[in-house]
Design a protein around this motif. Structure first.
Motif, PDB file in Angstrom:
ATOM      1  N   GLU A 107       0.831  -1.210   0.000  1.00 55.32           N
ATOM      2  CA  GLU A 107       0.000   0.000   0.000  1.00 55.32           C
ATOM      3  C   GLU A 107       0.864   1.258   0.000  1.00 55.32           C
ATOM      4  OE1 GLU A 107      -2.380  -0.385   3.453  1.00 55.32           O
ATOM      5  OE2 GLU A 107      -3.712  -1.925   2.612  1.00 55.32           O
ATOM      6  N   GLN A 108       2.029   1.174   0.635  1.00 60.15           N
ATOM      7  CA  GLN A 108       2.929   2.320   0.691  1.00 60.15           C
ATOM      8  C   GLN A 108       3.818   2.421  -0.545  1.00 60.15           C
ATOM      9  OE1 GLN A 108       4.930   2.741   4.552  1.00 60.15           O
ATOM     10  NE2 GLN A 108       3.313   1.523   5.487  1.00 60.15           N
ATOM     11  N   GLY A 109       3.690   1.462  -1.447  1.00 58.91           N
ATOM     12  CA  GLY A 109       4.392   1.537  -2.726  1.00 58.91           C
ATOM     13  C   GLY A 109       5.876   1.264  -2.656  1.00 58.91           C
ATOM     14  N   VAL A 110       6.334   0.448  -1.690  1.00 55.85           N
ATOM     15  CA  VAL A 110       7.765   0.146  -1.624  1.00 55.85           C
ATOM     16  C   VAL A 110       8.178  -0.648  -2.857  1.00 55.85           C
ATOM     17  CG1 VAL A 110       7.757   0.143   0.898  1.00 55.85           C
ATOM     18  CG2 VAL A 110       7.471  -2.019  -0.344  1.00 55.85           C
ATOM     19  N   ASP A 111       9.455  -0.542  -3.211  1.00 60.61           N
ATOM     20  CA  ASP A 111       9.971  -1.260  -4.381  1.00 60.61           C
ATOM     21  C   ASP A 111      10.325  -2.705  -4.061  1.00 60.61           C
ATOM     22  OD1 ASP A 111       9.795   1.088  -5.899  1.00 60.61           O
ATOM     23  OD2 ASP A 111      11.768   1.751  -5.224  1.00 60.61           O
ATOM     24  N   GLY A 112      10.531  -3.003  -2.801  1.00 61.85           N
ATOM     25  CA  GLY A 112      10.884  -4.349  -2.371  1.00 61.85           C
ATOM     26  C   GLY A 112      10.998  -4.374  -0.868  1.00 61.85           C
ATOM     27  N   ALA A 113      11.271  -5.552  -0.308  1.00 61.49           N
ATOM     28  CA  ALA A 113      11.324  -5.664   1.154  1.00 61.49           C
ATOM     29  C   ALA A 113      12.399  -6.649   1.580  1.00 61.49           C
ATOM     30  CB  ALA A 113       9.970  -6.095   1.713  1.00 61.49           C
ATOM     31  N   ILE A 114      12.951  -6.383   2.759  1.00 66.99           N
ATOM     32  CA  ILE A 114      13.905  -7.278   3.418  1.00 66.99           C
ATOM     33  C   ILE A 114      13.249  -7.768   4.700  1.00 66.99           C
ATOM     34  CG2 ILE A 114      16.149  -7.433   4.576  1.00 66.99           C
ATOM     35  CD1 ILE A 114      17.146  -5.263   2.643  1.00 66.99           C
ATOM     36  N   VAL A 115      13.281  -9.074   4.921  1.00 68.54           N
ATOM     37  CA  VAL A 115      12.695  -9.689   6.115  1.00 68.54           C
ATOM     38  C   VAL A 115      13.830 -10.136   7.018  1.00 68.54           C
ATOM     39  CG1 VAL A 115      11.173 -11.498   6.985  1.00 68.54           C
ATOM     40  CG2 VAL A 115      10.706 -10.449   4.766  1.00 68.54           C
ATOM     41  N   LEU A 116      13.793  -9.718   8.282  1.00 65.87           N
ATOM     42  CA  LEU A 116      14.895  -9.989   9.194  1.00 65.87           C
ATOM     43  C   LEU A 116      14.637 -11.169  10.110  1.00 65.87           C
ATOM     44  CD1 LEU A 116      16.317  -6.625  10.590  1.00 65.87           C
ATOM     45  CD2 LEU A 116      17.094  -7.998   8.659  1.00 65.87           C
ATOM     46  N   ASN A 117      15.608 -12.061  10.174  1.00 66.43           N
ATOM     47  CA  ASN A 117      15.800 -13.054  11.209  1.00 66.43           C
ATOM     48  C   ASN A 117      14.534 -13.817  11.617  1.00 66.43           C
ATOM     49  OD1 ASN A 117      18.308 -11.920  10.980  1.00 66.43           O
ATOM     50  ND2 ASN A 117      18.176 -10.726  12.839  1.00 66.43           N
ATOM     51  N   GLU A 118      13.995 -13.578  12.814  1.00 68.74           N
ATOM     52  CA  GLU A 118      12.876 -14.366  13.312  1.00 68.74           C
ATOM     53  C   GLU A 118      11.647 -14.281  12.410  1.00 68.74           C
ATOM     54  OE1 GLU A 118      14.699 -12.386  15.134  1.00 68.74           O
ATOM     55  OE2 GLU A 118      15.493 -13.523  16.830  1.00 68.74           O
ATOM     56  N   ALA A 119      11.499 -13.177  11.682  1.00 68.31           N
ATOM     57  CA  ALA A 119      10.351 -13.038  10.783  1.00 68.31           C
ATOM     58  C   ALA A 119      10.446 -13.984   9.590  1.00 68.31           C
ATOM     59  CB  ALA A 119      10.235 -11.594  10.298  1.00 68.31           C
ATOM     60  N   SER A 120      11.624 -14.570   9.358  1.00 72.39           N
ATOM     61  CA  SER A 120      11.774 -15.464   8.198  1.00 72.39           C
ATOM     62  C   SER A 120      10.871 -16.684   8.323  1.00 72.39           C
ATOM     63  CB  SER A 120      13.237 -15.901   8.053  1.00 72.39           C
ATOM     64  OG  SER A 120      13.657 -16.684   9.156  1.00 72.39           O
ATOM     65  N   ALA A 121      10.662 -17.180   9.546  1.00 71.90           N
ATOM     66  CA  ALA A 121       9.778 -18.334   9.739  1.00 71.90           C
ATOM     67  C   ALA A 121       8.350 -17.992   9.342  1.00 71.90           C
ATOM     68  CB  ALA A 121       9.829 -18.799  11.187  1.00 71.90           C
TER      69      ALA A 121
END
Length: 322
Positions: A107-121
């Motif tokens: 919704e905020q129109g980001v070009d991409g995202a990085i997911v860190l550590n514990e959020a990977s599960a």
């Protein structure tokens, strides 16, 4: 931009390249353009550029918590790496439903995202958002997204071998929480190093990354002469618990941690540990994502070696010969 080009004596295309951080500009020309921009008070208009290019120059960062040292250091390192490439950072916290976090980022129109550590599960258990480019930090290789990881298993194996080489007959393990990829990989490295030495692994004692859980682990680890702690914070609490029992480190027990937090050299005693290179890890994650955003689409790598960041053993005074 035309005024900047005229002041600097270059083409409008050169000004555009400078604004967009292109490496295809001679340093002296770049400096001349930047000086002209400063003199004229020129600032790129991010919203207008987004309309023209279809990109917002913004990266999303998804975390479950910033309470852990690893996540907070990765946030800082990722923000710095994104800034160097001309990208802004949008932080989103995901607790149970990472799909909602992805939806908010889109919704905020980001070009991409990085997911860190514990959020990977959470990412593995979620339907991947269509059209959102993803890089996941610390996860098993997956065909659905790109992965960048520290060599947790290799670092844990190095820590275990170090203690065995000091003459300790066995190495106990204070493990991280169940469900954590990093904790599981560090436990795997510890087990594999013991197995390679022909030593049976003892049951692990498990903490939650906090110094308090490390202190609570002191009682069940009383018989140990060598302990590999899955992070430095738990090692700090463990050392205090051992001292409370009258067992001195390293005279009676050798302790080694993981991460090399900034305070590790000032523990009492200074902590032998495995150093994670958070700056390189973040820079690699950002570079991988930006390459996907700005370059032609390519399938994600299924090889963990392509984006596996080395760790280093840092020897200090918390370990000694048995």
């Amino acid at each position: 931009m035309a005024m900047v080009a005229g002041r600097a004596g270059v083409s409008g295309q050169t000004v555009s390249r400078v604004v967009n951080g292109s490496p295809r500009v001679d340093p002296s020309t770049r400096a001349r353009v930047e000086q002209a921009m400063a003199e004229l008070g020129y600032r790129p208009h991010r919203a207008a550029r987004a309309l023209r290019t279809g990109r917002t120059q913004t990266i999303g960062l998804v975390v479950t918590t910033l309470a852990t040292v690893g996540n907070s250091r990765m946030l800082q390192a990722t923000a710095e790496a994104a800034e160097r490439r001309g990208y802004a950072l949008t932080l989103i916290t995901a607790v149970d439903d990472i799909g909602t976090a992805f939806a908010r980022l889109q919704e905020q129109g980001v070009d991409g995202a990085i997911v860190l550590n514990e959020a990977s599960a959470l990412t593995r258990a979620s339907d991947l958002p269509e059209g959102l480019r993803l890089v996941v930090v610390d996860a098993a290789p997956d065909n659905g997204f790109r992965v960048v990881s520290s060599d947790h298993a290799g670092g844990a194996a190095a820590a275990t071998r170090h203690l065995l080489q000091l003459g300790h007959p066995v190495v106990h393990h204070l493990a991280g929480p169940a469900g954590s990829f990093a904790a599981a990989e560090r436990e795997r490295g510890w087990r594999e190093a013991l197995q390679a030495a022909g030593i049976d692994a003892l049951p692990v004692v498990r903490g939650d990354w906090s110094a308090e859980s490390g202190h609570a682990a002191g009682a069940p680890l009383t018989p140990a002469t060598a302990i590999f702690s899955a992070n430095d914070q738990m090692a700090l609490g463990l050392i205090r618990a051992l001292e409370d029992q009258g067992r001195r480190v390293p005279e009676n027990v050798s302790v080694i941690g993981f991460d090399d937090v900034p305070d590790a050299a000032n523990y009492r005693p200074p902590l032998t540990t495995i150093r994670q290179d958070f700056s390189t890890l973040a820079a690699d994650a950002v570079a991988t994502l930006v390459a996907d955003i700005e370059g032609p689409a390519s399938p994600p790598s299924d090889s963990p070696g392509a984006h596996l960041i080395a760790t280093d053993l840092i020897e200090r005074l918390s370990t000694r010969e048995a």
